[in-house]
Design an enzyme around this catalytic site. Sequence first.
Site, PDB file in Angstrom:
ATOM      1  N   THR A  66      -0.388   5.597  -4.117  1.00 23.76           N
ATOM      2  CA  THR A  66      -0.235   7.160  -3.611  1.00 23.76           C
ATOM      3  C   THR A  66       1.226   7.643  -3.656  1.00 23.76           C
ATOM      4  O   THR A  66       1.608   6.626  -4.910  1.00 23.76           O
ATOM      5  CB  THR A  66       0.446   6.501  -2.605  1.00 23.76           C
ATOM      6  OG1 THR A  66       1.156   5.550  -1.996  1.00 23.76           O
ATOM      7  CG2 THR A  66      -1.215   6.084  -1.700  1.00 23.76           C
ATOM      8  N   ASP A  67       1.390   8.781  -3.491  1.00 27.81           N
ATOM      9  CA  ASP A  67       2.852   9.699  -3.879  1.00 27.81           C
ATOM     10  C   ASP A  67       3.928   8.535  -2.205  1.00 27.81           C
ATOM     11  O   ASP A  67       3.265   7.926  -1.512  1.00 27.81           O
ATOM     12  CB  ASP A  67       3.020  10.653  -3.768  1.00 27.81           C
ATOM     13  CG  ASP A  67       4.232  11.454  -4.108  1.00 27.81           C
ATOM     14  OD1 ASP A  67       5.314  10.539  -4.377  1.00 27.81           O
ATOM     15  OD2 ASP A  67       3.876  13.022  -4.905  1.00 27.81           O
ATOM     16  N   TRP A  68       4.860   9.271  -1.893  1.00 27.41           N
ATOM     17  CA  TRP A  68       5.686   8.720  -1.512  1.00 27.41           C
ATOM     18  C   TRP A  68       5.365   8.732   0.056  1.00 27.41           C
ATOM     19  O   TRP A  68       5.124   9.456   1.487  1.00 27.41           O
ATOM     20  CB  TRP A  68       7.276   9.630  -1.639  1.00 27.41           C
ATOM     21  CG  TRP A  68       7.919   8.632  -0.834  1.00 27.41           C
ATOM     22  CD1 TRP A  68       8.629   8.748   0.818  1.00 27.41           C
ATOM     23  CD2 TRP A  68       9.330   7.873  -0.969  1.00 27.41           C
ATOM     24  NE1 TRP A  68       9.775   8.122   0.935  1.00 27.41           N
ATOM     25  CE2 TRP A  68      10.280   7.381  -0.248  1.00 27.41           C
ATOM     26  CE3 TRP A  68       8.893   7.206  -2.265  1.00 27.41           C
ATOM     27  CZ2 TRP A  68      11.211   6.676  -0.591  1.00 27.41           C
ATOM     28  CZ3 TRP A  68      10.366   6.226  -2.731  1.00 27.41           C
ATOM     29  CH2 TRP A  68      11.014   6.202  -1.389  1.00 27.41           C
TER      30      TRP A  68
END
Length: 775
Positions: free
Chosen positions: A309-311
């Site tokens: 995932t991203d942040w």
Amino acid sequence: MKKTVLAITLSIVALCGYSQSVTKPAIPRDAAIESKIEATLSKMTLDEKIGQMLELNLDIMGSYDENFRWKLNETMLDTCISKYKVGSILNAPGTRASSVEQWQQWIRLIQEKSMKYIGIPDIYGLDHNHGVTYTQGGTLFPQPINMAASFNTELTYRGAEIAAYESRAANCPWVYNPVIDLGRDPRWPRIWESYGEDPIVNARMVEAQIKGYQGDDPNHIDQYHVATSTKHYFAYGAPWTGKDRTPVYLSPQMLREKYFEPFRAAALAGTLTMMVNSGSVNGVPLHASYEYLTKWLKEDLQWDGMLVTDWADINNLFMREHVAKDKKDAIRLAINAGIDMSMDPYSVDFCILLKELVNEGKVSISRIDDAVRRILRVKYRLGLFEQPNTGGKEYSKFGSDEFAKVSLQAAEESEILLKNNDNILPLAKGKRILLTGPNANQMRCLNGGWSYTWQGSRAEDLSEKYNTIYEALCNKYGKESIILQQGVTYNEDGKYWEENEPQIEKAVEAAQQADVIIACIGENSYTETPGNLNDLWLSENQRNLVKELAKTGKPIILILNEGRPRLITDIEPLATAVINILLPGNYGGDALANLISGDAVFSGKMPYTYPREINSLNNYDYKVSEEVPTMAGAYNYDAKVSLLWPFGYGISYTTFEYSNMRVDKSSFTADDILTVSVDVRNSGNIDAKESVLLYSSDLIASIVPDNKRLRDFTKVELKAGETKTVTFRLPAKDLAFVGADGKWTLEEGDFLLKIDKLQVPIECKTTKIWDQPNI
């Protein structure tokens, strides 16, 4: 011969055999590695498996002392690894670059504890986005948008190879790069992180970059190479509002044909991991899409890499997107969709909640095992089990002059000459130069975001050994020849777009003592949501500065130093010359001085379309019906594509003549390879490089065709008077498009192949429709 409509031609359509996916894995399977994965997996508890799927931010494992220096808390690190079995850690404390020695200390300690408590190495990740962003003293390259402007895949490969070497010198084996979000909307604040608006440019550049980062064999990455995390899968760069992380609405044809293409190329080139788009596409959050994550990528391409995932983006499924009721529900959606690792930077809740979901039967153990296999596969391919740490004396080239020369060359080949009236450039020595504008004397502007810090701000101390534009021009022309009076400056304590009270009158007064004016205008650094804007026009202060200076009658050379094309339609006519340097990095000022003086020769070309007006934000591959001639009668209708500079445009100090364009087949079928050749002559008296771009146009199609499409490109070096033959091998299937039914289609009929001002007609003899999603 004109094309008939598709319905009439169905009787002569040649259908290919049905296939759900490509017939071989994107990355060849290595039996020895797969055996090791299974042996390790068989010994792991459920807690250990789930822990491997969590990535935490290093910041939470330490604190700042009274001198604002960050210190790692070993007890906290012990807890994260021994209790929660965390498989990955990321980021730089305070998002500020640390030294090689500090990275060595931190990551070695993390690996020591990972092997002690889990028996599995950590995989540490950093946003090393244009060189080693978060490692002091390393080599920063021009941003990706510049590398696109160079149209030089060999330079892109070399830059990635150097970034990998310097990352491993700092003991970091995983970089969150390349970025291949198509930059097709000038409002979007991350255009400069991509390779521009064209899918083929992004695809060819990402292939080169992955090879540079990872080496020749993605199954056996040595101590001088790193794993890539190609991002942000996919269509992240097309938000409807132009604002970062807001919804995307694109046709299925556009998604498959253009936005998916660079990621398909990345998967087939062997990228070991991909990071997922933070937002939604047509109402579907990517982090919750089984169709896009598992079907399109993992199954259709048989790609066995890892999706991260991203942040904190699993949180956003319930906090922002409202497709989940709480975090637990969001984790269920994301993991079942195909997410393998959650970048959940500040919390270990992920481990607790995912274990509950497995025990409740809402996430299957087979899905957990698949995710962990993919994570372990990356670690085995990196050789981390055998060699968890890298660095030391064998990395003596870190930050070397050898690497600096490559960065300088990349900057020189990527800065673009857009206008040169009266041949004012090259600029001879002996003239008095007024250097003005907010970008004239600041490294932050040259580097852009992701340069020592997240936003590229408050990092001047880390780039002070490099030359601003002012310092580079003083070195080239002599300090006595340069008058620095900026007139407009940025407020470094404010937001990226904020400026101090202008002092335009001082610049106008200084112009009286000058022979020529160089106005350095554009943007300060930014990235992601802080870089959003509400007005695409360049700031009023900067435009007023140019307007007032023009009244002096002195010739003006505009230097555009910006991450995206800001509107300058009212001041461009006032300039005698215009140079777009984009974000050229630490050696961008030196490169500009070399180019302005004629010690280097311009060869960059536009990687995106530069708009003329806010209501005409087109790309070069617009639909032909975007331009409609005036219709006579009561309904006086017209539509025209309005732009300042087109994609692929850029001039030089020499001239190039194209001739003798030919194709080995005047008619073809889908299975053919077309050999396209053209002679390119340097007709001037200066040695130079030229990017040769091959386009195609489909003249009649069953859906409205694009104006033209880039199909291939290369860059050649020509001595004055020299002629070279450039040859492209173009698979005929590359001329296919995605039809209204979602299938790849190559229709019988007429096409044009185009290079420069030359074109050759060719004809497809037989329609072919593919059933498989990728051809």
